[in-house]
Design an enzyme around this catalytic site. Structure first.
Site, PDB file in Angstrom:
ATOM      1  N   LYS A  36       7.993  23.703 -13.613  1.00 39.65           N
ATOM      2  CA  LYS A  36       7.152  22.495 -13.411  1.00 39.65           C
ATOM      3  C   LYS A  36       6.688  22.435 -11.957  1.00 39.65           C
ATOM      4  O   LYS A  36       5.518  22.144 -11.676  1.00 39.65           O
ATOM      5  CB  LYS A  36       7.942  21.243 -13.807  1.00 39.65           C
ATOM      6  CG  LYS A  36       7.207  19.937 -13.518  1.00 39.65           C
ATOM      7  CD  LYS A  36       6.504  19.351 -14.721  1.00 39.65           C
ATOM      8  CE  LYS A  36       5.511  18.264 -14.355  1.00 39.65           C
ATOM      9  NZ  LYS A  36       5.810  16.952 -14.873  1.00 39.65           N
ATOM     10  N   ARG A  64       0.811  -1.242   0.000  1.00 44.30           N
ATOM     11  CA  ARG A  64       0.000   0.000   0.000  1.00 44.30           C
ATOM     12  C   ARG A  64       0.833   1.275   0.000  1.00 44.30           C
ATOM     13  O   ARG A  64       0.335   2.344   0.336  1.00 44.30           O
ATOM     14  CB  ARG A  64      -0.971   0.032   1.177  1.00 44.30           C
ATOM     15  CG  ARG A  64      -1.975  -1.094   1.142  1.00 44.30           C
ATOM     16  CD  ARG A  64      -3.181  -0.799   1.980  1.00 44.30           C
ATOM     17  NE  ARG A  64      -4.124  -1.893   1.888  1.00 44.30           N
ATOM     18  CZ  ARG A  64      -4.067  -2.991   2.644  1.00 44.30           C
ATOM     19  NH1 ARG A  64      -3.122  -3.111   3.551  1.00 44.30           N
ATOM     20  NH2 ARG A  64      -4.955  -3.933   2.491  1.00 44.30           N
ATOM     21  N   ASN A  95       0.121  20.137 -21.454  1.00 43.88           N
ATOM     22  CA  ASN A  95      -0.244  19.345 -22.642  1.00 43.88           C
ATOM     23  C   ASN A  95      -0.207  20.160 -23.927  1.00 43.88           C
ATOM     24  O   ASN A  95      -0.601  19.669 -24.988  1.00 43.88           O
ATOM     25  CB  ASN A  95      -1.638  18.737 -22.468  1.00 43.88           C
ATOM     26  CG  ASN A  95      -1.667  17.730 -21.344  1.00 43.88           C
ATOM     27  OD1 ASN A  95      -0.733  16.938 -21.199  1.00 43.88           O
ATOM     28  ND2 ASN A  95      -2.700  17.773 -20.528  1.00 43.88           N
ATOM     29  N   GLU A 121      10.221  19.721 -24.617  1.00 42.30           N
ATOM     30  CA  GLU A 121       9.408  19.955 -23.407  1.00 42.30           C
ATOM     31  C   GLU A 121       9.854  21.250 -22.711  1.00 42.30           C
ATOM     32  O   GLU A 121       9.044  21.946 -22.097  1.00 42.30           O
ATOM     33  CB  GLU A 121       9.504  18.756 -22.447  1.00 42.30           C
ATOM     34  CG  GLU A 121       9.121  17.401 -23.054  1.00 42.30           C
ATOM     35  CD  GLU A 121       7.615  17.180 -23.267  1.00 42.30           C
ATOM     36  OE1 GLU A 121       6.808  18.039 -22.863  1.00 42.30           O
ATOM     37  OE2 GLU A 121       7.259  16.137 -23.859  1.00 42.30           O
ATOM     38  N   GLU A 163      -4.050  17.849 -11.914  1.00 38.77           N
ATOM     39  CA  GLU A 163      -4.418  18.261 -13.271  1.00 38.77           C
ATOM     40  C   GLU A 163      -5.900  18.612 -13.404  1.00 38.77           C
ATOM     41  O   GLU A 163      -6.586  18.184 -14.333  1.00 38.77           O
ATOM     42  CB  GLU A 163      -4.027  17.179 -14.286  1.00 38.77           C
ATOM     43  CG  GLU A 163      -3.913  17.743 -15.689  1.00 38.77           C
ATOM     44  CD  GLU A 163      -3.286  16.787 -16.692  1.00 38.77           C
ATOM     45  OE1 GLU A 163      -2.220  16.234 -16.399  1.00 38.77           O
ATOM     46  OE2 GLU A 163      -3.874  16.629 -17.763  1.00 38.77           O
ATOM     47  N   HIS A 180       8.398  10.895 -28.666  1.00 37.09           N
ATOM     48  CA  HIS A 180       7.295  11.692 -28.139  1.00 37.09           C
ATOM     49  C   HIS A 180       7.602  13.204 -28.224  1.00 37.09           C
ATOM     50  O   HIS A 180       6.789  13.998 -28.703  1.00 37.09           O
ATOM     51  CB  HIS A 180       7.020  11.269 -26.696  1.00 37.09           C
ATOM     52  CG  HIS A 180       6.015  12.103 -25.996  1.00 37.09           C
ATOM     53  ND1 HIS A 180       4.679  12.107 -26.347  1.00 37.09           N
ATOM     54  CD2 HIS A 180       6.146  12.990 -24.983  1.00 37.09           C
ATOM     55  CE1 HIS A 180       4.038  12.952 -25.568  1.00 37.09           C
ATOM     56  NE2 HIS A 180       4.900  13.506 -24.730  1.00 37.09           N
ATOM     57  N   HIS A 227       0.615  18.625 -27.210  1.00 34.03           N
ATOM     58  CA  HIS A 227       0.359  17.197 -27.084  1.00 34.03           C
ATOM     59  C   HIS A 227      -0.923  16.757 -27.802  1.00 34.03           C
ATOM     60  O   HIS A 227      -1.004  15.636 -28.289  1.00 34.03           O
ATOM     61  CB  HIS A 227       0.294  16.794 -25.612  1.00 34.03           C
ATOM     62  CG  HIS A 227       1.634  16.818 -24.926  1.00 34.03           C
ATOM     63  ND1 HIS A 227       2.410  17.961 -24.837  1.00 34.03           N
ATOM     64  CD2 HIS A 227       2.346  15.848 -24.304  1.00 34.03           C
ATOM     65  CE1 HIS A 227       3.528  17.685 -24.190  1.00 34.03           C
ATOM     66  NE2 HIS A 227       3.518  16.415 -23.853  1.00 34.03           N
ATOM     67  N   LYS A 256       3.367  12.036 -11.184  1.00 33.09           N
ATOM     68  CA  LYS A 256       2.491  11.228 -12.038  1.00 33.09           C
ATOM     69  C   LYS A 256       3.214   9.915 -12.294  1.00 33.09           C
ATOM     70  O   LYS A 256       4.346   9.914 -12.785  1.00 33.09           O
ATOM     71  CB  LYS A 256       2.255  11.927 -13.370  1.00 33.09           C
ATOM     72  CG  LYS A 256       1.074  12.856 -13.394  1.00 33.09           C
ATOM     73  CD  LYS A 256       0.761  13.162 -14.848  1.00 33.09           C
ATOM     74  CE  LYS A 256      -0.234  14.270 -14.996  1.00 33.09           C
ATOM     75  NZ  LYS A 256      -0.488  14.570 -16.408  1.00 33.09           N
ATOM     76  N   ARG A 315      -2.225  22.476 -14.562  1.00 33.92           N
ATOM     77  CA  ARG A 315      -1.292  21.410 -14.963  1.00 33.92           C
ATOM     78  C   ARG A 315      -1.592  20.906 -16.382  1.00 33.92           C
ATOM     79  O   ARG A 315      -0.713  20.422 -17.082  1.00 33.92           O
ATOM     80  CB  ARG A 315      -1.326  20.256 -13.948  1.00 33.92           C
ATOM     81  CG  ARG A 315      -0.196  19.260 -14.161  1.00 33.92           C
ATOM     82  CD  ARG A 315       0.038  18.333 -12.981  1.00 33.92           C
ATOM     83  NE  ARG A 315       1.152  17.440 -13.250  1.00 33.92           N
ATOM     84  CZ  ARG A 315       1.649  16.578 -12.389  1.00 33.92           C
ATOM     85  NH1 ARG A 315       1.173  16.484 -11.187  1.00 33.92           N
ATOM     86  NH2 ARG A 315       2.663  15.801 -12.729  1.00 33.92           N
ATOM     87  N   HIS A 318      -0.121  13.881 -30.160  1.00 33.12           N
ATOM     88  CA  HIS A 318      -0.611  12.510 -29.975  1.00 33.12           C
ATOM     89  C   HIS A 318      -1.178  11.953 -31.263  1.00 33.12           C
ATOM     90  O   HIS A 318      -1.011  10.770 -31.570  1.00 33.12           O
ATOM     91  CB  HIS A 318      -1.690  12.468 -28.886  1.00 33.12           C
ATOM     92  CG  HIS A 318      -1.121  12.511 -27.505  1.00 33.12           C
ATOM     93  ND1 HIS A 318      -1.820  13.007 -26.421  1.00 33.12           N
ATOM     94  CD2 HIS A 318       0.078  12.127 -27.022  1.00 33.12           C
ATOM     95  CE1 HIS A 318      -1.053  12.922 -25.344  1.00 33.12           C
ATOM     96  NE2 HIS A 318       0.093  12.405 -25.682  1.00 33.12           N
TER      97      HIS A 318
END
Ligand SMILES: NC(=O)c1ccc[n+]([C@@H]2O[C@H](COP(=O)([O-])OP(=O)(O)OC[C@H]3O[C@@H](n4cnc5c(N)ncnc54)[C@H](O)[C@@H]3O)[C@@H](O)[C@H]2O)c1
Length: 350
Positions: free
Chosen positions: A214, A112, A232, A176, A224, A252, A235, A134, A228, A239
């Site tokens: 960041k 846990r 993207n 990025e 997010e 990417h 992106h 994340k 946040r 994507h």
């Protein structure tokens, strides 16, 4: 240089991100380092010289995004059980974003939740993936769809590790960095225009500035729900580019570079970004040897692909666009015909 992260708004979590040569680290608990053969081959000896622990084990998992799966996480968990880790034990993620995301996720699951620290070794993971908690894996339904928000206890960023990084991987990280500057910090964008990232001093400052941005974003919005999502930028389009090219043509970060050019074209059309600003971003991406052109074969297909993205909530596409250099705008009510008009200009050279 130390950048503190404080997630006081959502939970009482604080940790430090250290950007410097890796210091000696001593632990009075069991420690498992998770890495892959590529990173281990170059840098494991260096890491092992810096770490002392009650017991130290190394788990090596196969390299590549294709192995970012629940099956690999289960293998890491099994190693943790084999070594009889307890709730005080620690995992160390030693590699790029793939290793970091999976190690963090494993740490969140083992009994846990046990502690983990990040020692990122790609530029992308140093400026982005290792900061903010994340974690997760991919499955047949898409990328990063299984995971948890689970913060590390500390992040150690040593730019020295980047010396063995392939040029394309380095450039993917720069994409990025440029993304953050365009969205949040005009002055940082100006700095990047003249920055020689082959200089160790300049690279360290660049990493530190990106990490600060960041951290600033994550401190405001860990899960997010708002700002946040601005990370993207590039992106949404990127994507689709990755998807259309079966994830084989572009890294990417490269797809994100193309995506930023497309997002900027839409912003120019909407009047939130000038053509000069869009050209400046394109020039900076090109300076970093990133791709900025893409030929859209079929505009309707490209548009339909937006809806495969998990971020297209309620069948509305949320576009993250620049609003002048260093500012952003989130829009989800852009007319389909206008988006398609902009996309149609990418039928060949941009
Ligand atoms: N958690 C987040 O907030 C977040 C943010 C952005 C991206 N990500 C995730 O990060 C992943 C991409 O990360 P990445 O770009 O670091 O890719 P990666 O982890 O696959 O690393 C890229 C390649 O570089 C190799 N490598 C790593 N360090 C090296 C070094 N020092 N020298 C030589 N080779 C080295 C790796 O073995 C790999 O082959 C994706 O899975 C993405 O979803 C997560």
């Amino acid at each position: 240089m130390v950048v503190p992260i404080a997630l006081a708004q959502t939970q009482n979590i604080t940790y430090n991100i250290t950007i410097d040569r890796l210091p000696p680290l001593a632990f009075d608990t069991k420690v498992v380092i998770v890495t892959n053969p590529t990173v281990a081959g170059f840098h494991l000896d260096t890491l092992l010289k810096q770490i002392t622990a009650k017991e130290l084990h190394v788990v090596t998992i196969p390299d590549g995004e294709g192995h970012k799966t629940l099956a690999t996480v289960e293998n890491i968990l099994n190693e943790c059980f084999e070594h009889k880790l307890d709730r005080k034990s620690l995992l160390i993620a030693f590699g790029g974003g793939v290793i970091g995301d999976m190690t963090g996720f494993t740490a969140s699951l083992y009994q846990r939740g046990i502690d983990f620290i990040q020692i990122p070794t790609t530029l992308l993971s140093q400026v982005d993936a290792s900061v903010g908690g994340k974690t997760g894996v991919n499955n047949q339904y898409g990328k990063n769809l299984i995971g948890a928000f689970y913060q590390p206890k500390a992040v150690y960023i040593d730019p020295e590790f980047l010396k063995t990084l392939p040029t394309r991987e380095f450039a993917a990280g720069v994409a990025e960095i440029i993304k953050m500057a365009v969205m949040f910090d005009k002055e940082y964008f100006e700095f990047l225009k003249n920055a020689d990232l082959s200089s160790e001093v300049v690279l360290k400052e660049t990493i530190a500035r990106s990490v600060k941005l960041k951290a600033w974003v994550v401190n405001q919005d860990e899960k997010e729900a708002g700002i946040r999502a601005v990370l993207n930028y590039g992106h949404t389009f990127g994507h689709v580019v990755e998807n259309e090219t079966n994830y084989t043509t572009y890294l990417h970060g490269e797809a994100v570079a193309i995506g930023m050019v497309m997002a900027n074209a839409l912003a120019v059309e909407l009047g939130t970004f000038s053509q000069e600003e869009a050209d400046e971003v394109k020039r900076l991406l090109e300076k970093a040897s990133l791709p900025t052109t893409y030929c859209i074969e079929n505009v309707d297909d490209f548009y339909a692909h937006f809806f495969l993205d998990k971020k297209s909530a309620n069948n509305r596409i949320k576009f993250i666009l620049p609003q002048g250099m260093g500012n952003y705008k989130m829009v989800s009510d852009i007319d389909e015909s206008l988006v398609k008009k902009v996309l149609s200009r990418f039928g060949g050279e941009i």
